[in-house]
Design a protein around this motif. Structure first.
Motif, PDB file in Angstrom:
ATOM      1  N   ASP A 141       0.860  -1.178   0.000  1.00 32.39           N
ATOM      2  CA  ASP A 141       0.000   0.000   0.000  1.00 32.39           C
ATOM      3  C   ASP A 141       0.897   1.229   0.000  1.00 32.39           C
ATOM      4  N   PHE A 142       0.358   2.310  -0.523  1.00 35.87           N
ATOM      5  CA  PHE A 142       1.108   3.560  -0.636  1.00 35.87           C
ATOM      6  C   PHE A 142       0.302   4.668   0.047  1.00 35.87           C
ATOM      7  N   VAL A 143       0.829   5.189   1.128  1.00 33.98           N
ATOM      8  CA  VAL A 143       0.158   6.290   1.820  1.00 33.98           C
ATOM      9  C   VAL A 143       0.856   7.582   1.400  1.00 33.98           C
ATOM     10  N   LEU A 144       0.129   8.396   0.658  1.00 30.68           N
ATOM     11  CA  LEU A 144       0.693   9.653   0.151  1.00 30.68           C
ATOM     12  C   LEU A 144       0.530  10.715   1.232  1.00 30.68           C
ATOM     13  N   VAL A 145       1.630  11.161   1.782  1.00 28.59           N
ATOM     14  CA  VAL A 145       1.556  12.101   2.901  1.00 28.59           C
ATOM     15  C   VAL A 145       1.952  13.495   2.435  1.00 28.59           C
ATOM     16  N   ARG A 146       0.946  14.342   2.309  1.00 26.23           N
ATOM     17  CA  ARG A 146       1.191  15.740   1.948  1.00 26.23           C
ATOM     18  C   ARG A 146       1.053  16.653   3.151  1.00 26.23           C
ATOM     19  N   ASP A 147       0.245  16.241   4.097  1.00 26.42           N
ATOM     20  CA  ASP A 147      -0.027  17.066   5.276  1.00 26.42           C
ATOM     21  C   ASP A 147       1.286  17.489   5.947  1.00 26.42           C
ATOM     22  N   GLU A 148       1.471  18.811   6.052  1.00 23.24           N
ATOM     23  CA  GLU A 148       2.782  19.275   6.503  1.00 23.24           C
ATOM     24  C   GLU A 148       3.048  18.994   7.969  1.00 23.24           C
ATOM     25  N   SER A 149       2.016  19.054   8.785  1.00 24.02           N
ATOM     26  CA  SER A 149       2.261  18.792  10.212  1.00 24.02           C
ATOM     27  C   SER A 149       2.651  17.334  10.422  1.00 24.02           C
ATOM     28  N   THR A 150       2.093  16.443   9.625  1.00 23.51           N
ATOM     29  CA  THR A 150       2.476  15.028   9.725  1.00 23.51           C
ATOM     30  C   THR A 150       3.931  14.862   9.311  1.00 23.51           C
ATOM     31  N   ARG A 151       4.304  15.498   8.220  1.00 24.27           N
ATOM     32  CA  ARG A 151       5.691  15.370   7.755  1.00 24.27           C
ATOM     33  C   ARG A 151       6.670  16.005   8.741  1.00 24.27           C
ATOM     34  N   ARG A 152       6.264  17.118   9.347  1.00 25.39           N
ATOM     35  CA  ARG A 152       7.156  17.739  10.344  1.00 25.39           C
ATOM     36  C   ARG A 152       7.316  16.837  11.568  1.00 25.39           C
ATOM     37  N   GLY A 173       5.639  12.727   0.965  1.00 25.67           N
ATOM     38  CA  GLY A 173       6.164  11.482   1.516  1.00 25.67           C
ATOM     39  C   GLY A 173       5.282  10.347   1.036  1.00 25.67           C
ATOM     40  N   ILE A 174       5.898   9.250   0.668  1.00 23.91           N
ATOM     41  CA  ILE A 174       5.111   8.052   0.348  1.00 23.91           C
ATOM     42  C   ILE A 174       5.548   6.957   1.320  1.00 23.91           C
ATOM     43  N   ALA A 175       4.641   6.618   2.232  1.00 27.56           N
ATOM     44  CA  ALA A 175       4.922   5.509   3.143  1.00 27.56           C
ATOM     45  C   ALA A 175       4.431   4.241   2.456  1.00 27.56           C
ATOM     46  N   VAL A 176       5.328   3.261   2.353  1.00 27.22           N
ATOM     47  CA  VAL A 176       4.991   2.011   1.674  1.00 27.22           C
ATOM     48  C   VAL A 176       4.878   0.928   2.740  1.00 27.22           C
TER      49      VAL A 176
END
Lengths: 222, 222
Positions: B59-70, B109-112
């Motif tokens: 699965d590929f979780v596309l993470v654009r949310d900036e607070s999550t990435r920070r 970010g792409i979490a696999v």
């Protein structure tokens, strides 16, 4: 390595075309030889994969010896029976038609291994995820698979085996882990549809099923 | 997904050229957006990877949310310090100059992840090798990496994290395993030499060191 030379120059193969044509091959091997320059390009492709901490923890054992390949095949067919015994009804019928290896027909086996000591003790990027080195080996396998496809070769990953059997067969040290046996060789053609889909074992899922946004979306098991 | 459209058609990228140009990117991200059609091609490439028993367990979780990435970046920097504390002397000095992530700069970010229940209970080809499904996920990651490279994007695999942290951050179910966090985005350029080699962490080994014939050749640890 074989001393046969290819008369073809290095092929210009479009990445997306190769990605679409790549198949997991069992039946289409011709038994022909792989020219030395072609095999060198394919192995170079594998060796150019990314690796955790630049550890390059992979090794490639090129198995041409026929008695070794026949012994491995016997083991694989025994493991095929172990799996078949777990099945019943439609699953058993469907599996009975599926070929799981082309070990003798392909002419070349490439056993790919993982050496966790490569670059140790402080492998950059592995302190929190011990399996990161194993992951690197798989990236090299996919590079190999795609380059082989571009070169008109087929690749079939055989996984019906016990790691200890393969370790003993190829004299792999106890600290090194066998990751794959790849059957590699020229093919008549590559199938348009994966074998397992053609035989009704399982269908490919749509991309949408596996893409999530910001959080993992819980759904029904697929 | 982003709604930006690319003005470029699907690129014709030579496989061998892409294999050679591909880099593990930390510093070269521009922060630009990825056009939706480009991202779709890259994910389609990943999803066309081979998988054990055609289980497609990724699965590929596309993470654009900036607070999550920070938040992820904070965790990664803490783990960077954990690793740094294991080093001394020249290794510590060399590592101090090495950037290990581009989580915020890359924009995506792409979490696999790996779902062992996909296609279970009888996954064809996995009864003897439990990790075969995990291997499939890595093949998809390499397809993604190469397609992104062909599209002019950079990819950086971050592995300075604890799997449980990432699982909680993205609401990943307990039975599903995070395999990678990939920073993905447009880049100024791709470096000619891998970062770790340029900074003197480790050199790439010659192909000959990792190729064996018929039996695994015992040698000095490298």
């Amino acid at each position: 390595m074989t001393t046969a030379r290819s008369t073809d120059p290095m092929p210009a193969a479009d990445l997306y075309d190769v990605l679409a044509r790549r198949r997991d091959v069992r039946s289409e091997f011709t038994g022909g030889e792989i020219p030395a320059d072609v095999l060198h390009r394919v192995l170079t492709a594998a060796h150019s994969a990314p690796s955790v901490g630049l550890s390059q923890p992979w090794d490639f054992v090129l198995v041409r010896d026929e008695s070794t390949r026949r012994a491995f095949r016997e083991h694989v067919l025994a493991e095929r029976s172990v799996f078949a015994a777990e099945l019943s009804g439609e699953r058993a019928d469907t599996f009975s038609k599926i070929k799981v290896e082309g070990i003798v027909e392909s002419g070349l086996g490439i056993a790919v291994t993982y050496d966790p000591d490569r670059g140790s003790p402080a492998v950059l990027g592995r302190h929190a995820i011990a399996d990161a080195g194993l992951y690197s080996v798989c990236l090299a396998i996919q590079n190999l698979w795609l380059a082989a496809t571009a070169e008109g070769l087929g690749v079939g990953w055989v996984s019906f085996y016990r790691e200890d059997f393969l370790r003993r067969l190829l004299d792999i040290p106890s600290g090194v882990r066998p990751v794959a046996w790849l059957c590699v060789g020229p093919v008549d053609a590559l199938a348009e549809t994966p074998d397992l889909e053609r035989h009704g074992w399982r269908r490919r899922a749509p991309l949408e099923d596996v893409v999530h946004h910001d959080k993992y979306r819980r759904g029904e098991p697929r």
